[in-house]
Design an enzyme around this catalytic site. Structure first.
Site, PDB file in Angstrom:
ATOM      1  N   PRO A  10       0.798  -1.230   0.000  1.00  0.00           N
ATOM      2  CA  PRO A  10       0.000   0.000   0.000  1.00  0.00           C
ATOM      3  C   PRO A  10       0.830   1.280   0.000  1.00  0.00           C
ATOM      4  O   PRO A  10       0.323   2.345  -0.350  1.00  0.00           O
ATOM      5  CB  PRO A  10      -0.828  -0.122   1.285  1.00  0.00           C
ATOM      6  CG  PRO A  10      -0.055  -1.061   2.162  1.00  0.00           C
ATOM      7  CD  PRO A  10       0.603  -2.029   1.228  1.00  0.00           C
ATOM      8  N   THR A  40       0.779  -6.054   2.001  1.00  0.00           N
ATOM      9  CA  THR A  40       1.940  -6.228   2.868  1.00  0.00           C
ATOM     10  C   THR A  40       1.824  -5.308   4.082  1.00  0.00           C
ATOM     11  O   THR A  40       1.221  -4.237   4.017  1.00  0.00           O
ATOM     12  CB  THR A  40       3.248  -5.927   2.123  1.00  0.00           C
ATOM     13  OG1 THR A  40       3.217  -4.587   1.630  1.00  0.00           O
ATOM     14  CG2 THR A  40       3.439  -6.880   0.964  1.00  0.00           C
ATOM     15  N   GLU A  41       2.427  -5.743   5.184  1.00  0.00           N
ATOM     16  CA  GLU A  41       2.327  -5.006   6.442  1.00  0.00           C
ATOM     17  C   GLU A  41       3.676  -4.556   6.983  1.00  0.00           C
ATOM     18  O   GLU A  41       3.727  -3.750   7.911  1.00  0.00           O
ATOM     19  CB  GLU A  41       1.631  -5.886   7.484  1.00  0.00           C
ATOM     20  CG  GLU A  41       0.211  -6.280   7.079  1.00  0.00           C
ATOM     21  CD  GLU A  41      -0.404  -7.280   8.043  1.00  0.00           C
ATOM     22  OE1 GLU A  41       0.314  -7.717   8.987  1.00  0.00           O
ATOM     23  OE2 GLU A  41      -1.595  -7.628   7.860  1.00  0.00           O
ATOM     24  N   SER A  65       3.093  -3.145  -6.974  1.00  0.00           N
ATOM     25  CA  SER A  65       4.082  -2.494  -6.125  1.00  0.00           C
ATOM     26  C   SER A  65       5.116  -1.809  -6.993  1.00  0.00           C
ATOM     27  O   SER A  65       4.972  -1.700  -8.210  1.00  0.00           O
ATOM     28  CB  SER A  65       4.782  -3.538  -5.247  1.00  0.00           C
ATOM     29  OG  SER A  65       5.663  -4.328  -6.037  1.00  0.00           O
ATOM     30  N   GLY A  66       6.198  -1.405  -6.326  1.00  0.00           N
ATOM     31  CA  GLY A  66       7.375  -0.915  -7.011  1.00  0.00           C
ATOM     32  C   GLY A  66       8.454  -1.986  -7.037  1.00  0.00           C
ATOM     33  O   GLY A  66       8.196  -3.170  -6.793  1.00  0.00           O
ATOM     34  N   ASP A  67       9.685  -1.553  -7.291  1.00  0.00           N
ATOM     35  CA  ASP A  67      10.779  -2.499  -7.490  1.00  0.00           C
ATOM     36  C   ASP A  67      11.147  -3.259  -6.226  1.00  0.00           C
ATOM     37  O   ASP A  67      11.476  -4.446  -6.276  1.00  0.00           O
ATOM     38  CB  ASP A  67      12.013  -1.752  -8.010  1.00  0.00           C
ATOM     39  CG  ASP A  67      11.770  -1.150  -9.382  1.00  0.00           C
ATOM     40  OD1 ASP A  67      11.081  -1.787 -10.198  1.00  0.00           O
ATOM     41  OD2 ASP A  67      12.266  -0.039  -9.636  1.00  0.00           O
ATOM     42  N   GLY A  68      11.098  -2.596  -5.068  1.00  0.00           N
ATOM     43  CA  GLY A  68      11.525  -3.249  -3.843  1.00  0.00           C
ATOM     44  C   GLY A  68      10.654  -4.433  -3.464  1.00  0.00           C
ATOM     45  O   GLY A  68      11.153  -5.523  -3.159  1.00  0.00           O
TER      46      GLY A  68
END
Length: 275
Positions: A10, A40-41, A65-68
């Site tokens: 998020p 994810t938390e 999400s992004g890359d991470g």
């Protein structure tokens, strides 16, 4: 019908992932996909979620999400593969800041385009790299690339810029990094029987094509050619770094005297003491 595990970070894209979540769920339902969605938390949570999804028999793990977080999911799936759970594919719905991993595996476009790709079940086979050292002596997998030096620092600086996303965030980070990281350490780079020992501003080891949302470190990189692409930059002054930036955005940096390019299956980068 395949089952999809959708993992959403998020906080990706400075919160863009949260803002687009209702639209994403509407598109997934409209496409008639059989999916479960979880958010994810905490850091490294996506590793656990992806690994469990593979163990539970999901055919596809798609990371919004992004890359991470995409990298975390990749590591979770590789953990599952090492335990014998090898049938789960990975996809990325790019809603992050740079979205370079997604770009490198041809997942480019908006939410609707991404969901259409999931629905069509278009697949490629991709290489996966493994980097060992630092905080990960046993290794951490990567799908897009690893940066050593200037480009790595730019990533850390960009992560602290909260008011914008995408290429602009990384351009601002480049400007800031030039003034905090400009003395290149001496490193020994070994690959394919070659050895380079020099002050290196950065060493980029790529499976994809770009980093930083628009810097083409490996403009000819392919995710399925069984090779890593190298971009090695020797020491350069501050003003020269600024003049190199447009070349990395165009992908023609190999024409510049400070830049060496190459390919390898294995690369070793070692800091030289006393540098």
């Amino acid at each position: 019908m395949p089952r999809y595990k959708i993992i959403v970070n998020p906080t990706s894209g400075r919160g863009y992932a949260t803002r687009c979540l209702p639209e994403l769920e509407e598109l997934l339902k409209r496409a008639g996909l059989d999916y479960d969605l979880v958010q994810t938390e905490r850091p490294w949570h996506a590793v656990e979620l992806a690994e469990q999804a593979a163990r539970d028999g999901y055919e596809v793990v798609a990371v919004a999400s992004g890359d991470g977080t995409a990298n975390e999911a990749l590591n979770g799936l590789m953990r599952a593969r090492s335990a014998g759970f090898k049938k789960t594919a990975m996809s990325i719905i790019p809603v992050g800041t740079g979205n370079d991993f997604a770009y490198g595996v041809y997942m480019r476009g908006d939410l609707e385009t991404s969901v259409k790709a999931l629905s069509a079940d278009r697949r490629i086979t991709m290489d996966v790299g493994l980097v060992k050292g630092g905080d990960f002596p046993d290794g951490r997998y990567f799908g897009n690339g690893v940066g050593v030096g200037f480009d790595a620092v730019v990533g850390f600086v960009a992560a602290r810029i909260r008011w914008t996303r995408g290429l602009l965030a990384y351009l601002i980070a480049v400007l800031q990094t030039v003034f905090i990281y400009f003395k290149a350490p001496t490193v020994r780079i070994q690959y394919e029987g070659k050895e380079i020992v020099q002050p290196s501003l950065m060493v980029s080891i790529m499976n994809g094509q770009r980093m930083g949302g628009g810097f083409f470190m490996a403009p000819n990189g392919k995710p399925d050619d069984n090779r890593l692409d190298l971009c090695i930059a020797e020491q350069a002054g501050r003003l020269r770094v600024f003049s190199l930036v447009p070349h990395f955005m165009k992908g023609d940096q190999e024409t510049q005297k400070e830049i060496k390019m190459g390919q390898a299956r294995q690369v070793t980068v070692t800091a030289v003491q006393g540098s």
